[in-house]
Design an enzyme around this catalytic site. Structure first.
Site, PDB file in Angstrom:
ATOM      1  N   LYS A  67       0.837  -1.198   0.000  1.00 35.14           N
ATOM      2  CA  LYS A  67       0.000   0.000   0.000  1.00 35.14           C
ATOM      3  C   LYS A  67       0.874   1.250   0.000  1.00 35.14           C
ATOM      4  O   LYS A  67       1.996   1.215   0.499  1.00 35.14           O
ATOM      5  CB  LYS A  67      -0.863   0.030   1.272  1.00 35.14           C
ATOM      6  CG  LYS A  67      -2.020  -0.944   1.287  1.00 35.14           C
ATOM      7  CD  LYS A  67      -2.851  -0.783   2.550  1.00 35.14           C
ATOM      8  CE  LYS A  67      -3.994  -1.776   2.609  1.00 35.14           C
ATOM      9  NZ  LYS A  67      -4.989  -1.596   1.537  1.00 35.14           N
TER      10      LYS A  67
ATOM     11  N   ARG B 113     -10.524 -11.284   1.709  1.00 37.72           N
ATOM     12  CA  ARG B 113     -11.387 -12.293   1.113  1.00 37.72           C
ATOM     13  C   ARG B 113     -10.725 -13.672   1.141  1.00 37.72           C
ATOM     14  O   ARG B 113     -11.408 -14.696   1.180  1.00 37.72           O
ATOM     15  CB  ARG B 113     -11.773 -11.878  -0.313  1.00 37.72           C
ATOM     16  CG  ARG B 113     -10.597 -11.718  -1.231  1.00 37.72           C
ATOM     17  CD  ARG B 113     -10.941 -10.938  -2.487  1.00 37.72           C
ATOM     18  NE  ARG B 113     -11.016  -9.502  -2.249  1.00 37.72           N
ATOM     19  CZ  ARG B 113     -11.362  -8.601  -3.165  1.00 37.72           C
ATOM     20  NH1 ARG B 113     -11.681  -8.994  -4.400  1.00 37.72           N
ATOM     21  NH2 ARG B 113     -11.400  -7.320  -2.878  1.00 37.72           N
TER      22      ARG B 113
HETATM   23  N1  BES Z   1      -8.182  -3.607   4.265  1.00 41.07           N
HETATM   24  C1  BES Z   1      -8.323  -3.219   2.918  1.00 41.07           C
HETATM   25  C2  BES Z   1      -9.601  -2.448   2.638  1.00 41.07           C
HETATM   26  C3  BES Z   1      -9.716  -1.072   3.243  1.00 41.07           C
HETATM   27  C4  BES Z   1      -9.325   0.028   2.516  1.00 41.07           C
HETATM   28  C5  BES Z   1     -10.267  -0.902   4.483  1.00 41.07           C
HETATM   29  C6  BES Z   1      -9.462   1.290   3.057  1.00 41.07           C
HETATM   30  C7  BES Z   1     -10.401   0.371   5.026  1.00 41.07           C
HETATM   31  C8  BES Z   1     -10.004   1.465   4.299  1.00 41.07           C
HETATM   32  C9  BES Z   1      -8.321  -4.444   2.013  1.00 41.07           C
HETATM   33  O1  BES Z   1      -7.546  -5.499   2.430  1.00 41.07           O
HETATM   34  C10 BES Z   1      -7.779  -4.014   0.696  1.00 41.07           C
HETATM   35  O2  BES Z   1      -6.644  -3.668   0.652  1.00 41.07           O
HETATM   36  N2  BES Z   1      -8.612  -4.040  -0.333  1.00 41.07           N
HETATM   37  C11 BES Z   1      -8.224  -3.630  -1.632  1.00 41.07           C
HETATM   38  C12 BES Z   1      -8.777  -4.616  -2.621  1.00 41.07           C
HETATM   39  C13 BES Z   1      -8.270  -4.425  -4.019  1.00 41.07           C
HETATM   40  C14 BES Z   1      -6.806  -4.758  -4.083  1.00 41.07           C
HETATM   41  C15 BES Z   1      -9.052  -5.310  -4.949  1.00 41.07           C
HETATM   42  C16 BES Z   1      -8.787  -2.238  -1.885  1.00 41.07           C
HETATM   43  O3  BES Z   1      -9.899  -1.952  -1.453  1.00 41.07           O
HETATM   44  O4  BES Z   1      -8.074  -1.428  -2.468  1.00 41.07           O
HETATM   45 MG    MG Z   2      -5.561  -5.379   1.798  1.00 44.74          MG
END
Ligand code: BES
Ligand code: MG
Ligand code: ZN
Length: 508
Positions: free
Chosen positions: A283, A357
């Protein structure tokens, strides 16, 4: 619960004739709808009534929603009067009261009020449970890491006396408010777990907390924790793949609450990523620290079981928490890896940041296989797309069963933990097919991100009635609810789930 009790520990319900104001830091709270004067109170002193009416005449006190006026009253039995504005009566509901109380909490704190006397003797219909919740949630402070002596610097309300009408059923009101106090205590427990820094809140810490709670006397809960080896033997490679990059050992926490008269079993599964760096699909740095909150689903499940084990509804509840860290590293899962999940389906991991997921997939399939629940609900900070769709105002709900989804929506409305349903048509499931495996862990581009995530999960629940709550927007960073300090986690799910379970237990 591992919390300091900076909230109400005692609730009394009395008739106007029985009120004796405790000496010391007591405050009389008088509710007031917009421009609805004179004030309605059975115990307000005459001089104070005159003083407050004068302020109302000058429109300093209006009863506007989320407004309040605190009048110090030296020399009286109570130390001050707080007029609590409720807004227009036709717009008023339980959530309004929570928010109004949340705003007024600041004044109570500033004036070091310890005992609130809430005079609702002329306001029969007020949802008093919401008052208790607003106060308990509004008073919560997270100061685990602060050096000052919390007891010396903060006042907080410890006792609540409700002054009710002569005809009111004091016992029923008392019971209902005690229940709300307990549920909001559990919600604050979830906030506490979530607010705790990720270096202190690891999969191991979560497992310890679950074990400790189950071992408490009268919990009616048992706790089992599956370790890495056991999960490997069971074939939970989707979960284990995520954990590969981190040093923290993954845990699958299983809590079972059983009631002898239960005719139904509900399962709750909470995403417990104690830190989500994204893994190799790292990230950006900007908000990465917020990913300590990626275990808010887990906290909600754990603390719902805590509430349930105190309230003892006649329904069996299984709480399941897959707990891992998602870290980059020499042994970390890499984009393109293919894993075989517990139910035999293969998954192409195209983005290691779509890890929630993956751990939920194994947890859902295993829970259904092992416990055969009548329904299963997962709760997860799953997608940034849920924040794009609904902001911080509502969580997304998706599922394969209208009864489960609608029941959750209704409980959400009643508790102020709002849900909004998104569709889950076959078209979305198609988008989750892999090029080299049964499934891909991400959809095409960034379209419908919350829905494609749910479509992925659907492949692991078979025909079991199921709902999925995406709480990425509502688990923290909530600014529109004055009873929830925005920099803290919200405990979203605890109040909604507990109410939903209590209702199912009552309705068979
Ligand atoms: N934990 C994150 C989702 C999230 C994002 C929670 C912002 C709270 C605030 C999750 O694991 C994630 O990183 N999801 C990705 C999925 C994508 C790679 C398909 C996302 O939402 O960017
Ligand atoms: Mg994630
Ligand atoms: Zn995550």
């Amino acid at each position: 619960m591992m919390l300091k009790p900076d909230m109400i520990t005692k609730i009394n319900v009395v008739k106007p004739g029985e009120v004796v104001f405790e000496e010391g830091e007591s405050c009389l709270v008088v509710p007031c709808y917009y421009k609805d004067f004179p004030l309605e109170s059975a115990v307000l002193g005459e001089e104070d009534e005159v003083a407050l009416q004068a302020l109302a005449d000058r429109e300093i006190i209006t009863g506007k929603v989320k407004s309040y006026y605190y009048l110090p009253t030296p020399g009286r039995a109570y130390k001050g009067v707080l007029v609590l504005g409720l807004g227009a009566s036709y717009e008023f509901n339980a959530e309004t009261l929570r928010r109004c109380v949340g705003v007024a909490t600041a004044a109570l704190k500033r004036n070091r009020v310890q005992h609130v006397y809430f005079d609702v003797s002329r306001f029969e219909a007020l949802p008093l449970e919401a008052f208790v919740e607003g106060l308990n949630l509004g008073q919560y402070r997270f100061d685990t890491y602060r050096q000052f002596d919390a007891d010396n610097t903060t006042g907080s309300v410890r006792e609540l006396t409700l002054i009710v009408d002569e005809d009111a059923d004091t016992e029923r009101i008392g019971r209902a408010c005690q229940q709300s106090a307990l549920i909001s205590l559990a919600a604050n427990g979830a906030r506490h777990f979530a607010n705790t820094a990720a270096n202190d809140m690891t999969p191991e810490t979560l497992a310890l907390a679950a074990r400790e709670f189950a071992a408490m006397e009268g919990s009616q809960c048992t706790c089992t924790v599956l370790e890495r080896d056991q999960m490997a033997e069971l074939g939970m490679n989707a979960l284990l793949g995520v954990a590969k990059g981190g040093e923290e050992a993954p845990k699958l926490i299983l809590l079972e609450y059983r009631h002898p008269d239960a005719s139904r079993t509900a399962a709750l599964v909470g995403k417990g990523v104690t830190f989500d760096s994204g893994g190799i699909s790292l990230k950006p740095a900007g908000k990465m620290h917020e990913m300590k909150f990626d275990m808010c689903g887990a906290a909600a499940v754990l603390c719902t079981l805590m509430a349930v084990s105190h309230l003892k509804p006649a329904i069996n509840v299984i709480g399941v928490i897959p707990a891992v860290t998602n870290m980059p590293g020499g042994r970390a899962q890499t984009p393109g890896d293919i894993v075989r999940a517990y139910n035999g389906k293969t998954i192409e991991v195209l983005n290691t940041d779509a890890e929630g997921r993956l751990i939920l997939a194994d947890a859902l399939a295993y829970t259904i296989d092992k416990y055969d629940p009548d329904c299963i609900v997962d709760i997860a900070t799953l997608t940034g797309a849920a924040v794009v769709a609904l902001g911080h105002v509502a969580a997304a709900v998706l599922g394969n069963d209208d009864t489960v989804v609608n029941g959750l929506i209704a409980s959400g409305e009643a508790t102020g933990e709002r849900l909004w349903r998104l569709p889950l048509w076959r078209d979305y499931e198609k988008q989750m097919e892999g090029s080299f495996a049964d499934l891909s862990n991400i959809g095409p581009d960034r379209e419908a991100g919350s829905i494609t995530a749910a479509a992925f999960l659907k492949a692991f629940v078979g025909s079991t009635p199921w709902a999925h709550l995406d709480i990425a927007g509502t688990a923290y960073g909530v600014k529109n609810k004055p009873y929830l300090e925005s920099k803290y986690a919200t405990g979203f799910g605890v109040r909604l789930f507990t109410r939903w379970l209590l209702e199912q237990a009552e309705n068979g």
